[in-house]
Design an enzyme around this catalytic site. Structure first.
Site, mmCIF file in Angstrom:
data_model
loop_
_atom_site.group_PDB
_atom_site.id
_atom_site.type_symbol
_atom_site.label_atom_id
_atom_site.label_comp_id
_atom_site.label_asym_id
_atom_site.label_seq_id
_atom_site.Cartn_x
_atom_site.Cartn_y
_atom_site.Cartn_z
ATOM 1 N N GLY A 169 0.836 -1.194 0.000
ATOM 2 C CA GLY A 169 0.000 0.000 0.000
ATOM 3 C C GLY A 169 0.869 1.241 0.000
ATOM 4 O O GLY A 169 2.032 1.230 -0.405
ATOM 5 N N GLY A 170 0.291 2.320 0.510
ATOM 6 C CA GLY A 170 1.004 3.594 0.541
ATOM 7 C C GLY A 170 2.292 3.525 1.337
ATOM 8 O O GLY A 170 3.167 4.388 1.198
ATOM 9 N N GLY A 404 24.823 12.149 -29.920
ATOM 10 C CA GLY A 404 24.198 12.729 -28.741
ATOM 11 C C GLY A 404 24.723 12.109 -27.464
ATOM 12 O O GLY A 404 24.796 12.767 -26.411
ATOM 13 N N ALA A 405 25.103 10.848 -27.554
ATOM 14 C CA ALA A 405 25.588 10.173 -26.351
ATOM 15 C C ALA A 405 26.914 10.777 -25.896
ATOM 16 O O ALA A 405 27.204 10.827 -24.695
ATOM 17 C CB ALA A 405 25.711 8.679 -26.609
#
Ligand code: HXC
Length: 510
Positions: A169-170, A404-405
């Site tokens: 859960g949370g 780009g790398a």
């Protein structure tokens, strides 16, 4: 007086039993240590100072008014790891399943706040059935206060979570807000909704282990930074990690005596790069050869394996390493690698840990899976993380640094302080074959001409010297001297003092 002292001793003995021997035995039968046994392993012997041992819940509903177990399901306090202070909390599954009541939350908040006030890390050991069901919204309020403190402490003191039982859960969000999460295989799991709810809502049939076990989170979701065989191994590894980390964001990482001088040469590095540029080699070998005593604490070892992240020491001081791994996806950057490395770089920068970047990257991984998954934004995270990092940064390009790398992997233009290349480096917009196919599309039928043009392109660009001529790298270095050159570079950057422009906070692409 003796009676009173004896009463205190008796009360302590009672409190230390938590939910009682039957539940302690049940914990052991699952192969798990108890909350207190875990702290004994985690902390230096005899160093634990406990707080709030006699705190009990205030709930009157569901018959809880008559039932009080001292400590209320969590053991809190501080101790030391190899002599350095750390605040801790350890949830006690033997007390109401380690579930979180309002008072249980207050105990955690108290040590979180003390950790922040005193500039000391905090380690939380989770083993809990979640919100104390009998307390309803008071428990949710307690959780939220813990989350708020996690957020306040982020980037101020290191926060480490070890999941050693259920976390559902949370409740998963407190660990998720910390710097590192480690899990124990087969006895811990984390999920927002358990297998039964999953079955009802989506009709999927899945076990708790498959849905949120240590293997799932360390190989698929990357929620976990590492998984370990049992409680003992997990806690010993957290001690090892702790030794690499500073106490807070204003103190330097610890430095320890070293027996491995920086003049150590590594002749084997002169032959680590294969003759064929498309043949992989193991970048981890390079990391181990650079590190003091080959000690490398890897973060997210089993996820995004095309990039390596983790801590080493150089001449006794901690350095964060980010390195492309040519053994996996040829070292391409992709969504997973970008996210993994970006988070690591930001941790190092937040805590003044210098960064060593080892580059062998042919580019970003192409394809619809990547584009639809938002590789543009995820790749930008790594670009952003390096670009805003003000810690000392040394980069070594061993082989490919394409496109780009190249721009992402801590080049000079992105604030790299000292950038080296090996003579085997190829720094270019793209590989020779791809470049020629674009530039000479009309000649593609003439294989001889294309081969000659490819050779030409390789001669001109498949080397580090064009970048060296432009000053984009500071020096072409001998591979066998890399440890010495890198260690000396970091030594020269010890007094680096760079600050980014003032802003409320940045707007990292999320
Ligand atoms: C109170 C709890 C409890 C809880 C377990 N116990 N969870 N008591 N509140 N949340 C108690 C049990 O009653 C039992 O008490 C003891 O702990 C051990 O539990 P068992 O069920 O016997 O253990 P086991 O079989 O190992 O199962 C563990 C478990 C299961 C899987 C965690 O107990 C369970 O499903 N619990 C409920 C989980 C849950 O739904 N929690 C709320 C989630 S919502 P006795 O006296 O018999 O020893 C949530 C919201 C948070 O957490 C939101 C934050 C924003």
């Amino acid at each position: 007086m003796t009676d009173i002292i004896q009463q205190l001793a008796d009360r302590r003995t009672g409190a230390r039993l938590g939910g009682g021997q039957r539940r302690i035995d049940a914990q052991h039968s699952k192969g798990k240590l108890t909350a207190r046994e875990r702290l004994e392993v985690l902390l230096d012997e005899g160093s634990f100072e406990e707080y709030d041992m006699f705190v009990t819940h205030k709930c009157q509903d569901f018959g809880m008014g008559n039932e009080h177990i001292p400590g209320d399901g969590v053991v809190t306090g501080w101790g030391t790891i190899n002599g350095r202070m750390v605040y801790v909390f350890s949830q006690d599954f033997t007390v109401y399943g380690g579930s979180l009541s309002a008072t249980h939350a207050k105990k955690i908040c108290k040590v979180q706040e003390m950790a922040m006030r005193n500039g000391v890390p905090i380690i939380g050991l989770s083993d809990s059935g979640g919100a104390r069901i009998q307390e309803g919204v008071a428990s949710l309020a307690g959780y939220t206060s813990v989350f708020q403190n996690n957020i306040k402490a982020s980037g101020v003191v290191p926060q480490i979570s070890v999941i050693m039982g259920p976390s559902a859960g949370g409740a998963v969000y407190s660990p998720a807000l910390t710097d590192f999460i480690f899990m124990v295989r087969d006895s811990s799991y984390m999920f927002l909704t358990g297998p039964d709810v999953v079955k009802t809502v989506t009709n999927e049939v899945v076990t708790a282990e498959e849905l949120g076990g240590a293997t799932t989170h360390s190989t698929k979701s990357s929620v976990s930074d590492g998984s370990y065989e049992n409680d003992m191994e997990a806690l010993m590894e957290v001690r090892r990690l702790f030794d690499f980390l500073p106490l807070n964001n204003t103190s330097k990482p610890p430095s320890r005596p070293f027996f491995d001088g920086h003049m150590r040469k590594e002749p084997s590095l002169d032959t680590i790069i294969p003759d064929n540029a498309n043949t992989p080699y193991d970048m981890k070998e390079l990391v181990l050869k650079l590190a003091d005593e080959s000690d490398f604490f890897e973060i997210q070892k089993d996820f995004g394996k095309n990039i390596l992240t983790g801590f080493i020491r150089l001449e006794g001081s901690t350095v964060g390493v980010v390195a492309n791994q040519p053994m996996v996806l040829a070292g391409c950057l992709d969504i997973n690698a970008s996210r993994k490395a970006a988070r690591f770089v930001r941790f190092c920068d937040a805590f003044e840990i210098p960064l060593l970047t080892l580059v062998d990257v042919p580019g970003f991984l192409p394809g619809t899976v990547q584009e639809y998954g938002g590789v543009i934004k995820h790749g930008a995270k790594l670009l952003y993380a390096f670009g805003e990092a003000t810690v000392p940064r040394v980069t070594v390009i061993t082989r490919k640094a394409y496109g780009g790398a190249y721009c992402v992997m801590s080049p000079k233009h992105l604030g790299g302080d000292v950038n080296y290349a090996w003579p085997t480096a190829e720094i270019a917009v793209m590989g020779a074959k791809g470049a020629v196919e674009i530039l000479h599309r009309s000649d593609l039928g003439d294989s001889e001409k294309i081969a000659a043009l490819t050779d030409d392109y390789e001669d001109r660009f498949a080397n580090p010297f064009v970048a060296a001529e432009n000053g984009f790298i500071d020096e072409v270095i001998m591979p066998h001297n890399t440890r010495m050159r890198v260690a000396r570079a970091f030594a020269s950057l010890k007094s680096k003092d760079v600050k980014n422009l003032w802003r409320k906070h940045d707007n990292l692409p999320l």
